[in-house]
Design an enzyme around this catalytic site. Structure first.
Site, PDB file in Angstrom:
ATOM      1  N   LYS A  54      24.643  40.395  18.502  1.00 37.35           N
ATOM      2  CA  LYS A  54      23.434  41.192  18.261  1.00 37.35           C
ATOM      3  C   LYS A  54      23.173  42.128  19.457  1.00 37.35           C
ATOM      4  O   LYS A  54      22.822  43.289  19.280  1.00 37.35           O
ATOM      5  CB  LYS A  54      22.235  40.264  18.005  1.00 37.35           C
ATOM      6  CG  LYS A  54      22.325  39.603  16.626  1.00 37.35           C
ATOM      7  CD  LYS A  54      21.430  38.402  16.430  1.00 37.35           C
ATOM      8  CE  LYS A  54      21.783  37.719  15.109  1.00 37.35           C
ATOM      9  NZ  LYS A  54      21.086  36.462  14.860  1.00 37.35           N
ATOM     10  N   GLN A  98      16.648  32.728  17.766  1.00 36.73           N
ATOM     11  CA  GLN A  98      17.870  32.306  17.071  1.00 36.73           C
ATOM     12  C   GLN A  98      17.686  30.906  16.477  1.00 36.73           C
ATOM     13  O   GLN A  98      17.333  29.961  17.174  1.00 36.73           O
ATOM     14  CB  GLN A  98      19.063  32.329  18.053  1.00 36.73           C
ATOM     15  CG  GLN A  98      20.399  32.034  17.412  1.00 36.73           C
ATOM     16  CD  GLN A  98      20.835  33.080  16.391  1.00 36.73           C
ATOM     17  OE1 GLN A  98      20.638  34.281  16.575  1.00 36.73           O
ATOM     18  NE2 GLN A  98      21.407  32.633  15.293  1.00 36.73           N
ATOM     19  N   ASP A 121      13.342  39.335  11.999  1.00 40.47           N
ATOM     20  CA  ASP A 121      14.138  38.384  11.217  1.00 40.47           C
ATOM     21  C   ASP A 121      13.486  38.124   9.853  1.00 40.47           C
ATOM     22  O   ASP A 121      14.097  37.531   8.972  1.00 40.47           O
ATOM     23  CB  ASP A 121      14.256  37.057  11.980  1.00 40.47           C
ATOM     24  CG  ASP A 121      15.701  36.723  12.306  1.00 40.47           C
ATOM     25  OD1 ASP A 121      16.589  37.428  11.804  1.00 40.47           O
ATOM     26  OD2 ASP A 121      15.930  35.748  13.050  1.00 40.47           O
TER      27      ASP A 121
END
Ligand code: NDP
Length: 291
Positions: A54, A98, A121
């Site tokens: 990322k 994450q 996200d």
């Protein structure tokens, strides 16, 4: 019939190029540079690889990125405080925690803390809730599910009135994919580990999305001739012939199903590259929303 290949690598590359152009344009206009903060807790090797890729994507597209790595022993309170700090940092437009967090953490509390406007996200319960409501638009949509829809749309596959079957109901993939398919006016069936007679159900699908995490579970005779098949699965299977000792396969038996389907995504090179492309798009959107 031999299925057309849906080229996720190319479609993702096109999206990344568009994002890079818009980021460059922002810089020319003196606007803020989009910024993504990642929070990685613990030392899970797969998570480390995902987070690294990322940051690499951010670098390639001109997006600023900020890395926060915490030991698995970090108290929950400290993690929540870090998220709150990032919520108030003007250079940070998107926050990505994450997942999965190491065991012992209250994932829901952390996700709730992420500002809805920085939730690139798309996992904040408010954004997921809006996804589930008719006539509401979430600020952000989860990246892999958004990538699935983008692949279908870019390929010109209409979803309106089609019977879509989703195999899997996880918070990260299956359920948001299902909600997005309904938003696109598909008629939906969701299957999971307690569903009976799976092949009978999947054979009714005009569009079949497999996200179960079971190597090559969907066989050729599970698929209606002419159906579109999207394979989200990423599974490692032993392969002594390969240098690494393993190879990646999806949840779909590609060779069999591509003889039956009209279009199919490969693994790798299908949904996988779309996830990061959509994250980059969401981060740009977050910066635009903050203007
Ligand atoms: P989860 O393990 O969280 O969810 C799997 C889902 O599949 C669950 O809903 C489960 O049902 C269902 N399931 C499991 N076994 C069966 C079975 N035998 N029959 C029917 N349903 C079953 O996985 P994720 O959703 O996180 O990921 C799914 C796959 O997608 C994985 O291979 C993962 O690696 C991949 N992935 C790919 C990404 C990408 O970028 N391409 C991103 C994220 C994931 P139940 O709810 O009843 O337990």
């Amino acid at each position: 019939m031999t299925a057309a290949m849906i080229d996720g690598k190319q479609i993702a590359a096109d999206i990344r190029a568009q994002v890079a152009d818009r980021v460059a344009e922002r810089k020319r206009l003196g606007k803020t540079v989009p910024g993504l903060a990642t929070v990685l807790v613990g030392e899970d090797p797969a998570s480390q690889v995902y987070v690294r890729s990322k940051h690499k994507a951010c670098e390639q597209l001109g997006i600023a990125s900020f890395s926060h790595v915490l030991p698995a022993s970090t108290p929950q309170k400290e993690l929540v405080e870090l998220v709150d700090l990032l919520n108030h940092d003007d250079k940070v437009h998107g926050i990505l925690v994450q997942l999965p967090l190491p065991s012992g953490f209250d994932e829901e509390e952390v996700l709730l803390k992420v500002s809805v406007n920085k939730d690139v996200d798309g996992f904040h319960p408010i954004n997921i809730g809006k996804l589930a409501q008719k006539g509401r638009t979430p600020s952000f949509v989860p990246c892999t599910p958004a990538g699935v829809i983008e692949l279908l749309k870019t390929t010109g596959i209409s979803l309106e009135g089609k019977h879509a079957v989703v195999l899997g109901r996880s918070n990260i993939v299956g359920m948001p994919v299902a909600l997005l398919l309904v938003k696109e006016n598909a008629t939906l069936t969701i299957c999971h580990s307690r569903s009976h007679n799976l092949p009978e159900i999947t054979r009714q699908a005009d569009v079949l999305v497999a996200c179960v995490g079971k190597a090559e579970m969907v066989r050729g005779d599970w698929v209606k001739p002419g159906a579109v098949v999207i394979d989200v699965g990423i599974n490692h299977v032993d392969d002594p012939a390969s240098e690494k000792g393993y190879r990646l396969v999806g949840d779909v038996a590609f060779d069999e199903v591509s003889e039956v389907a009209s279009a199919i995504t490969p693994v790798p090179g299908g949904v996988g590259p779309m996830t990061i492309a959509m994250l980059m798009k969401n981060t740009l959107r977050a910066a635009e929303l903050a203007d």
